[in-house]
Scaffold this motif. Structure first.
Motif, PDB file in Angstrom:
ATOM      1  N   MET A   1       7.775 -14.907 -18.433  1.00 61.96           N
ATOM      2  CA  MET A   1       7.715 -14.192 -17.169  1.00 61.96           C
ATOM      3  C   MET A   1       6.759 -14.915 -16.224  1.00 61.96           C
ATOM      4  O   MET A   1       5.745 -15.476 -16.642  1.00 61.96           O
ATOM      5  CB  MET A   1       7.248 -12.764 -17.387  1.00 61.96           C
ATOM      6  CG  MET A   1       8.174 -11.909 -18.256  1.00 61.96           C
ATOM      7  SD  MET A   1       9.789 -11.640 -17.544  1.00 61.96           S
ATOM      8  CE  MET A   1       9.479 -10.338 -16.397  1.00 61.96           C
ATOM      9  N   VAL A   2       7.103 -14.864 -14.942  1.00 60.89           N
ATOM     10  CA  VAL A   2       6.347 -15.547 -13.901  1.00 60.89           C
ATOM     11  C   VAL A   2       6.029 -14.550 -12.795  1.00 60.89           C
ATOM     12  O   VAL A   2       6.888 -13.767 -12.389  1.00 60.89           O
ATOM     13  CB  VAL A   2       7.182 -16.720 -13.314  1.00 60.89           C
ATOM     14  CG1 VAL A   2       6.442 -17.405 -12.195  1.00 60.89           C
ATOM     15  CG2 VAL A   2       7.568 -17.702 -14.404  1.00 60.89           C
ATOM     16  N   ILE A   3       4.793 -14.586 -12.309  1.00 62.93           N
ATOM     17  CA  ILE A   3       4.420 -13.763 -11.158  1.00 62.93           C
ATOM     18  C   ILE A   3       4.819 -14.522  -9.904  1.00 62.93           C
ATOM     19  O   ILE A   3       4.426 -15.665  -9.712  1.00 62.93           O
ATOM     20  CB  ILE A   3       2.910 -13.475 -11.144  1.00 62.93           C
ATOM     21  CG1 ILE A   3       2.504 -12.690 -12.378  1.00 62.93           C
ATOM     22  CG2 ILE A   3       2.529 -12.737  -9.855  1.00 62.93           C
ATOM     23  CD1 ILE A   3       1.008 -12.520 -12.523  1.00 62.93           C
ATOM     24  N   MET A   4       5.622 -13.866  -9.053  1.00 67.25           N
ATOM     25  CA  MET A   4       6.074 -14.498  -7.805  1.00 67.25           C
ATOM     26  C   MET A   4       5.718 -13.619  -6.621  1.00 67.25           C
ATOM     27  O   MET A   4       6.156 -12.470  -6.548  1.00 67.25           O
ATOM     28  CB  MET A   4       7.587 -14.695  -7.814  1.00 67.25           C
ATOM     29  CG  MET A   4       8.076 -15.737  -8.779  1.00 67.25           C
ATOM     30  SD  MET A   4       9.780 -16.197  -8.426  1.00 67.25           S
ATOM     31  CE  MET A   4       9.553 -17.229  -6.976  1.00 67.25           C
ATOM     32  N   PRO A   5       4.945 -14.163  -5.687  1.00 68.82           N
ATOM     33  CA  PRO A   5       4.739 -13.427  -4.430  1.00 68.82           C
ATOM     34  C   PRO A   5       6.059 -13.381  -3.655  1.00 68.82           C
ATOM     35  O   PRO A   5       6.786 -14.363  -3.582  1.00 68.82           O
ATOM     36  CB  PRO A   5       3.715 -14.275  -3.671  1.00 68.82           C
ATOM     37  CG  PRO A   5       3.042 -15.102  -4.719  1.00 68.82           C
ATOM     38  CD  PRO A   5       4.110 -15.357  -5.745  1.00 68.82           C
ATOM     39  N   ILE A   6       6.367 -12.213  -3.110  1.00 72.77           N
ATOM     40  CA  ILE A   6       7.594 -12.023  -2.332  1.00 72.77           C
ATOM     41  C   ILE A   6       7.194 -11.356  -1.021  1.00 72.77           C
ATOM     42  O   ILE A   6       6.711 -10.232  -1.050  1.00 72.77           O
ATOM     43  CB  ILE A   6       8.605 -11.126  -3.074  1.00 72.77           C
ATOM     44  CG1 ILE A   6       8.928 -11.666  -4.445  1.00 72.77           C
ATOM     45  CG2 ILE A   6       9.854 -10.918  -2.236  1.00 72.77           C
ATOM     46  CD1 ILE A   6       9.695 -12.966  -4.472  1.00 72.77           C
ATOM     47  N   PRO A   7       7.316 -12.004   0.123  1.00 73.36           N
ATOM     48  CA  PRO A   7       7.825 -13.357   0.344  1.00 73.36           C
ATOM     49  C   PRO A   7       6.849 -14.397  -0.186  1.00 73.36           C
ATOM     50  O   PRO A   7       5.720 -14.079  -0.570  1.00 73.36           O
ATOM     51  CB  PRO A   7       7.961 -13.447   1.867  1.00 73.36           C
ATOM     52  CG  PRO A   7       6.988 -12.454   2.401  1.00 73.36           C
ATOM     53  CD  PRO A   7       6.903 -11.353   1.376  1.00 73.36           C
ATOM     54  N   ALA A   8       7.278 -15.654  -0.149  1.00 70.48           N
ATOM     55  CA  ALA A   8       6.462 -16.747  -0.658  1.00 70.48           C
ATOM     56  C   ALA A   8       5.085 -16.738   0.004  1.00 70.48           C
ATOM     57  O   ALA A   8       4.964 -16.525   1.211  1.00 70.48           O
ATOM     58  CB  ALA A   8       7.158 -18.079  -0.405  1.00 70.48           C
ATOM     59  N   LEU A   9       4.067 -16.971  -0.795  1.00 76.85           N
ATOM     60  CA  LEU A   9       2.697 -16.958  -0.296  1.00 76.85           C
ATOM     61  C   LEU A   9       2.479 -17.989   0.806  1.00 76.85           C
ATOM     62  O   LEU A   9       1.812 -17.715   1.799  1.00 76.85           O
ATOM     63  CB  LEU A   9       1.725 -17.195  -1.459  1.00 76.85           C
ATOM     64  CG  LEU A   9       0.241 -17.061  -1.166  1.00 76.85           C
ATOM     65  CD1 LEU A   9      -0.092 -15.717  -0.538  1.00 76.85           C
ATOM     66  CD2 LEU A   9      -0.555 -17.258  -2.451  1.00 76.85           C
ATOM     67  N   VAL A  10       3.073 -19.153   0.664  1.00 75.22           N
ATOM     68  CA  VAL A  10       2.914 -20.185   1.690  1.00 75.22           C
ATOM     69  C   VAL A  10       3.485 -19.706   3.028  1.00 75.22           C
ATOM     70  O   VAL A  10       2.911 -19.965   4.081  1.00 75.22           O
ATOM     71  CB  VAL A  10       3.524 -21.540   1.240  1.00 75.22           C
ATOM     72  CG1 VAL A  10       5.030 -21.504   1.213  1.00 75.22           C
ATOM     73  CG2 VAL A  10       3.051 -22.669   2.124  1.00 75.22           C
TER      74      VAL A  10
END
Length: 74
Positions: free
Chosen positions: A1-10
């Motif tokens: 499992m991967v933590i993903m910021p949504i929307p992308a942090l950049v």
């Protein structure tokens, strides 16, 4: 499992910097990272999201360092 910021942090950081009209400080970048919406996804799903988005997001664990390097090219 991967933590993903949504929307992308950049993308969030770029938007906030444009709104501010000057470079974000380290404290601002870390505060934005700490309050970012995130989701947990399997690594294969994360890879598909990155592929469809067309760019790799910055690593939240290294947000300041990666943002400092990436923002110059945006």
């Amino acid at each position: 499992m991967v933590i993903m910021p949504i929307p992308a942090l950049v993308a969030v950081l770029l938007n906030r910097e444009q709104e501010k009209g000057s470079p974000l400080t380290e404290a601002e970048v870390l505060a934005i990272r700490d309050t970012a919406q995130c989701t947990m996804v399997p690594s294969d799903v994360a890879a598909k999201i990155v592929e469809s988005r067309g760019y790799q997001d910055i690593d939240p664990a290294c947000a300041w360092e990666e943002w400092s390097a990436v923002r110059l090219g945006l």
